[in-house]
Scaffold this motif. Structure first.
Motif, PDB file in Angstrom:
ATOM      1  N   GLY A   9       0.816  -1.211   0.000  1.00  0.00           N
ATOM      2  CA  GLY A   9       0.000   0.000   0.000  1.00  0.00           C
ATOM      3  C   GLY A   9       0.844   1.253   0.000  1.00  0.00           C
ATOM      4  O   GLY A   9       1.974   1.275  -0.487  1.00  0.00           O
ATOM      5  N   ALA A  10       0.282   2.323   0.575  1.00  0.00           N
ATOM      6  CA  ALA A  10       0.937   3.627   0.585  1.00  0.00           C
ATOM      7  C   ALA A  10       2.238   3.582   1.381  1.00  0.00           C
ATOM      8  O   ALA A  10       2.338   2.925   2.413  1.00  0.00           O
ATOM      9  CB  ALA A  10       0.012   4.675   1.175  1.00  0.00           C
ATOM     10  N   VAL A  11       3.249   4.284   0.870  1.00  0.00           N
ATOM     11  CA  VAL A  11       4.548   4.389   1.529  1.00  0.00           C
ATOM     12  C   VAL A  11       4.679   5.825   2.023  1.00  0.00           C
ATOM     13  O   VAL A  11       4.553   6.775   1.249  1.00  0.00           O
ATOM     14  CB  VAL A  11       5.691   4.049   0.552  1.00  0.00           C
ATOM     15  N   ARG A  12       4.945   5.955   3.329  1.00  0.00           N
ATOM     16  CA  ARG A  12       5.056   7.281   3.933  1.00  0.00           C
ATOM     17  C   ARG A  12       6.503   7.563   4.321  1.00  0.00           C
ATOM     18  O   ARG A  12       7.228   6.665   4.718  1.00  0.00           O
ATOM     19  CB  ARG A  12       4.159   7.368   5.168  1.00  0.00           C
ATOM     20  N   VAL A  27      13.666   9.323   4.426  1.00  0.00           N
ATOM     21  CA  VAL A  27      13.470   8.495   5.602  1.00  0.00           C
ATOM     22  C   VAL A  27      12.093   7.878   5.412  1.00  0.00           C
ATOM     23  O   VAL A  27      11.110   8.591   5.192  1.00  0.00           O
ATOM     24  CB  VAL A  27      13.526   9.320   6.902  1.00  0.00           C
ATOM     25  N   VAL A  28      12.030   6.543   5.448  1.00  0.00           N
ATOM     26  CA  VAL A  28      10.802   5.841   5.076  1.00  0.00           C
ATOM     27  C   VAL A  28      10.248   5.056   6.259  1.00  0.00           C
ATOM     28  O   VAL A  28      10.946   4.238   6.857  1.00  0.00           O
ATOM     29  CB  VAL A  28      11.062   4.901   3.877  1.00  0.00           C
ATOM     30  N   GLU A  29       9.005   5.317   6.564  1.00  0.00           N
ATOM     31  CA  GLU A  29       8.294   4.635   7.639  1.00  0.00           C
ATOM     32  C   GLU A  29       8.079   3.167   7.279  1.00  0.00           C
ATOM     33  O   GLU A  29       7.681   2.848   6.160  1.00  0.00           O
ATOM     34  CB  GLU A  29       6.946   5.337   7.819  1.00  0.00           C
ATOM     35  N   GLY A  30       8.390   2.260   8.211  1.00  0.00           N
ATOM     36  CA  GLY A  30       8.132   0.841   8.015  1.00  0.00           C
ATOM     37  C   GLY A  30       9.144   0.111   7.152  1.00  0.00           C
ATOM     38  O   GLY A  30       8.991  -1.080   6.898  1.00  0.00           O
TER      39      GLY A  30
END
Length: 164
Positions: free
Chosen positions: A108-111, A134-137
């Motif tokens: 899904g969406a990448v934040r 910097v990428v969440e998850g």
């Protein structure tokens, strides 16, 4: 705007392909670039030879702002992408409150948030002002083209990658 859209596409595609559904197999050999994390003095650039791991990936250790970071070397990623933990360890300024959708992946969406890294060094190959995110998850940081295109060359042959 054009850069943001391109960044969303590249990071989203890369993250979708890289985020494993199971943890990677343990590695027996020390990854390429590990000497960088151990060396306190400035190093002359040397060829980096990375062997493909059992899952088909190439991993290396590089320094971001003088902090050792384990990277998946991703020639298909437009830029360097850091996990939240790696970004904090490397003293990269970001605020998770400012995270926004920067792409989409298989999950899904990448934040995340766009950043500029002061310095990335792998076996003496030093690049400054490296564009990244910097990428969440994200499970592992990605060493992408914002670094790779500024070094001498990247060659892939069979199960071996060479960075000069």
């Amino acid at each position: 705007m054009r850069v943001a859209i391109f960044m969303m596409l590249v990071i989203g595609t890369t993250i979708g392909a890289v985020m494993p559904s199971k943890p990677p197999a343990p590695r027996a050999a020390q990854p390429a670039g590990a000497a960088v994390a151990e060396a306190a003095e400035v190093q002359k650039p040397v060829e980096t030879v990375i062997q493909r791991d059992g899952n088909g990936h190439f991993f290396a250790h590089a320094q971001v702002n003088d902090e050792p970071i384990r990277f998946l070397v991703d020639t298909g990623a437009d830029m360097v992408a850091l996990t939240v933990q790696d970004a904090r360890r490397a003293h990269v300024k970001f605020d998770p409150v400012d995270f926004r959708v920067i792409g989409s992946g298989a999950s899904g969406a990448v934040r995340g948030a766009a950043v500029v890294l002061d310095e990335v060094v792998l076996d003496g190959k030093r690049v400054t002002d490296v564009h990244g995110a910097v990428v969440e998850g994200l499970d592992v940081s990605l060493l992408g083209q914002s670094y790779l295109r500024k070094i001498g060359s990247v060659h892939l042959s069979g199960d071996e990658m060479r960075l000069n």
